[in-house]
Design an enzyme around this catalytic site. Structure first.
Site, PDB file in Angstrom:
ATOM      1  N   CYS A  24       0.992  -1.184  -0.109  1.00 18.00           N
ATOM      2  CA  CYS A  24       0.005  -0.140  -0.015  1.00 18.00           C
ATOM      3  C   CYS A  24       0.879   1.311   0.117  1.00 18.00           C
ATOM      4  CB  CYS A  24      -0.838   0.034   1.174  1.00 18.00           C
ATOM      5  SG  CYS A  24       0.002   0.379   2.858  1.00 18.00           S
ATOM      6  N   ASP A 423       8.567  28.624 -32.222  1.00 19.17           N
ATOM      7  CA  ASP A 423       9.865  29.108 -33.076  1.00 19.17           C
ATOM      8  C   ASP A 423       9.395  28.818 -34.470  1.00 19.17           C
ATOM      9  OD1 ASP A 423      12.394  29.760 -34.081  1.00 19.17           O
ATOM     10  OD2 ASP A 423      12.615  27.510 -34.239  1.00 19.17           O
ATOM     11  N   ASP A 621      13.480  24.032 -31.657  1.00 14.45           N
ATOM     12  CA  ASP A 621      14.201  22.799 -32.228  1.00 14.45           C
ATOM     13  C   ASP A 621      15.571  22.978 -32.304  1.00 14.45           C
ATOM     14  OD1 ASP A 621      14.141  24.170 -34.505  1.00 14.45           O
ATOM     15  OD2 ASP A 621      14.321  22.387 -35.841  1.00 14.45           O
TER      16      ASP A 621
END
Length: 729
Positions: A24, A423, A621
């Site tokens: 648990c 971008d 990127d």
């Protein structure tokens, strides 16, 4: 015990352990607390749903000492070495499922006759003896896991769910044995039914948690098991573990590419959907990078291995998903604090309930039944499963769709994002220039021949776009001599004895070339439409205008629209001039544009949005995007971009498709919504049910069924995320 030899730490200094014996959330809290106190451990996170612990350290540890410390509180840990074959989570849960099913089946077969005897009111001596005989193996054979675990916790002065079940059922069983010899009502069926129902709950819980963890196993199964390595000119089939960097591998049509590398010979269409989520195959040829587990669809390929083993893209994805699944969302901290003190509090409530009932009713049997109901109903399992199961399923589903979440806190942070900055180049656009427009009074083929031949001598992206555009129109280009590159203005060269100039009006004017006004007007109009335009001239006169443009991704506009539907403001950041930027933005449906931004200024632009009170996500990127990705409240890095950008991002989008940004936001929000639902029902269940049990309004058997159902319902709710589908764009 853990391995006593020096462990292999991951790049971030973390060690991973399998943890045995947790039943648990309070177990996970206790193991985490002990690990965090060990010398040399900077931090520790224990995932109850994954039966796993991760510790962060910057030096070698006394693993035997850590193992002993964990053993003292009743658990076992096993170090997971990076170079060893690890049993998958799903396999571990499969074993747990089989064990719990056998235990439940045995308990049910013995308990069912007892329930029949109890319901028919059979209180004859023989009936009571039969009930005692049948329930004894249920209590001590099929239910021994509860008592064994409770005893281990007792030795270290601890308590968990097993303690509640063990005390509750032993109390019912022990009282019934006493009642049997003292002509009092017995409750053997209560003890048997509680154990049987909880075993059934554990069976369903293990099966559901295995399904929640299945994404990792699916990813691992995607990899090739063998490779055809070229040795002495002959292909030899070897296990994938035998492939080394630099080996040449032969891959036939329809086969999986064994590992990351570069195509040496051959061309083919590659199905990269397992990495990017995109179903359209990618055409590749010599010099192009390929990735392990992607599928060669057509041609015969010879590939040189580049990255193998744990360095491949697939292995890195698995590692990132495991990291996310093992981490904890901030919202889980409250649940952990409650779980850590819950069991002792419940035992006190149960004792208080027994005392109060005994004082009021003078009936020990009724007092016992109410106290047992409190013990059984109050198990905090659902509370401990609420957050990790949702994170496991959400991050796993993300990996299947090409979205990698690098931490659990991302799911919580995503709901606060109200602004997304894109971008432009390589994100909304493909980052590849194409010849888009041509204006000339000359023969078009001759015009493109002259311009393309000069441009073919240049390495500039604009020049390559012109040369490629000519070749795509089946124009065979010549060779330019006396080539000159005039930085920032254009190029010149001699083609078939003619001096050809391609570039800005200033370059042509400086070289004495006459430029008709109509061509200047054409160039200005094309520039206003977001294209890069330039003039072409020879024989001292401009012969026409060419224009190139970065191609918009087909999914850019629908992705922007979908994000706006989420209530998110979408803006674009670019280094392009204002006219070009505005044209691109209009084409994709973006109203707010920040143009003419220098590469190093993107992070400052993100900060300005934040200073206006915005919670900002940034999608980029490139290397120059890394500071902006770090500055943003949520950084979404395009996986086809640079390693630096990917490292800086919080979320990795495995393809350049901007629609993945929408998918990431929707899935993150859906996951956090599921976490909140799970926590609400787990809290509500315990808050509502404990008073009912204490008031004697809840039979212990009903309590056992409800307790089992609560855990299963939380995991099942999380499993709905497996059906998450991005909107078609």
């Amino acid at each position: 015990m853990v391995n006593s030899h020096t462990p292999q730490r991951a790049d971030d200094g973390s060690l991973v352990f399998d943890v045995e014996g947790m039943t648990c959330a309070s177990c996970a809290v206790r193991v985490e607390r002990v690990l965090s106190r060990q010398e040399g451990v900077k931090s520790a996170v224990v995932n109850f749903a994954g039966s796993e612990a991760r510790i962060l350290t910057d030096r070698d540890l006394d693993l035997d000492g850590i193992s002993d410390a964990i053993a003292k509180i009743g658990y076992e840990i096993h170090l997971v070495q990076e170079d060893e074959e690890r049993q998958s989570i799903v396999e571990r849960y499969d074993e747990e499922v089989r064990f719990q099913w056998r235990s439940f089946l045995g308990a049910a077969l013995f308990t069912a006759p007892v329930l029949v005897l109890a319901m028919t009111g059979q209180d004859a001596g023989w009936s009571l003896i039969v009930q005692w005989a049948l329930i004894t193996p249920v209590e001590f054979v099929f239910g021994r896991q509860f008592h064994q675990a409770a005893f281990k916790r007792l030795r270290s002065f601890g308590a968990n769910m097993d303690t509640l079940v063990s005390i509750g059922t032993l109390a019912a069983y022990g009282y019934s044995v006493w009642a049997l010899f003292n002509a009092q009502p017995v409750y053997f069926e209560t003890a048997g039914a509680i154990i049987t129902l909880i075993l059934l709950g554990r069976f369903f819980e293990a099966r559901a948690k295995g399904r929640a963890s299945a994404a990792i196993t699916k990813l691992l199964e995607l990899g090739a098991k063998q490779a055809r390595v070229v040795s002495d000119g002959e292909p030899l089939l070897v296990p994938i573990e035998s492939v080394r960097v630099g080996d040449l591998m032969l891959v036939k049509p329809g086969e999986k590419i064994p590992t990351d590398g570069t195509i040496e010979v051959g061309s083919s269409s590659i199905d990269e959907s397992m990495l990017t989520g995109e179903s359209v195959p990618v055409d590749k040829g010599p010099g192009d990078a390929v990735f392990g587990a992607t599928i060669n669809q057509q041609g015969l390929l010879t590939i040189r291995a580049g990255r193998v083993g744990s360095d491949t893209a697939l292995a890195q994805i698995v590692h990132l998903v495991e990291e996310a699944q093992a981490s904890k969302a901030p919202v889980q901290k409250l649940a952990d604090r409650i779980s850590g003190v819950f069991v002792p509090i419940v035992m006190l409530i149960s004792l208080g309930t027994f005392t109060a009932w005994l004082l009021v009713t003078q009936d020990g049997a009724e007092a016992l039944i109410a106290a047992v109901a409190v013990l059984i109903i109050a198990c905090p399992c659902a509370l401990g499963l609420a957050t990790p199961t949702a994170i496991m399923v959400g991050s796993g589903r993300g990996a299947e769709l090409g979205v990698i979440f690098k931490g659990a806190e991302i799911f919580e942070r995503s709901r606060e994002v109200d602004t997304i900055l894109f971008d432009k180049t390589g994100t909304l656009t493909r980052g590849m220039m194409n010849l888009s427009d041509l204006r000339t009074d000359e023969d078009e083929r001759r015009f493109l021949y002259m311009a393309g031949t000069v441009e073919a001598a240049s390495e500039h992206p604009v020049a390559r776009a012109v040369a490629l555009g000519a070749e795509e129109r089946d124009i065979e280009l010549g060779t330019a001599v006396d080539f000159e590159n005039v930085t920032g203005l254009g190029v010149r060269g001699t083609v078939d004895g003619q001096q050809v100039i391609v570039g800005k009006a200033k370059l042509l004017a400086d070289r004495g070339v006459l430029i008709p006004d109509r061509y200047l007007d054409d160039a200005a109009r094309l520039e206003s439409e977001g294209r890069t335009a330039f003039l072409v001239g020879w024989d001292s006169e401009a012969k026409g205008v060419l224009a190139v443009a970065d191609t918009l991704r087909s999914t850019a506009r629908p992705a922007v629209a979908a994000l706006r539907d989420l209530g998110v403001e979408v803006a674009m950041i670019t280094g392009d001039n204002q006219l070009t930027a505005a044209s691109i933005a209009a084409a994709v449906g973006i109203d707010r544009v920040v143009a003419e931004v220098m590469p190093g200024e993107k992070a400052e632009q993100v900060r300005r949005f934040q200073e206006d009170g915005k919670m900002v996500a940034f999608v980029g990127d490139g290397i120059n995007d890394a500071p902006a990705l770090t500055q943003a409240d949520l950084g979404l890095a395009i996986g086809t971009g640079t390693d630096i950008a990917i490292e800086a991002g919080d979320v990795i989008l495995m393809s350049g498709d901007p629609a993945l940004a929408e998918t990431a936001m929707k899935l993150a929000r859906a996951t956090f919504r599921t976490i909140k639902q799970n926590l609400f029902w787990a809290f509500f269940y315990n808050v509502a049910m404990i008073p009912l049990a204490a008031a004697g309004l809840l039979n212990p058997m009903v309590a056992a069924a409800a307790m089992a159902f609560s855990s299963v319902s939380v995991v099942t709710n999380s499993l709905r995320l497996r059906r998450f589908q991005p909107d078609p764009t």
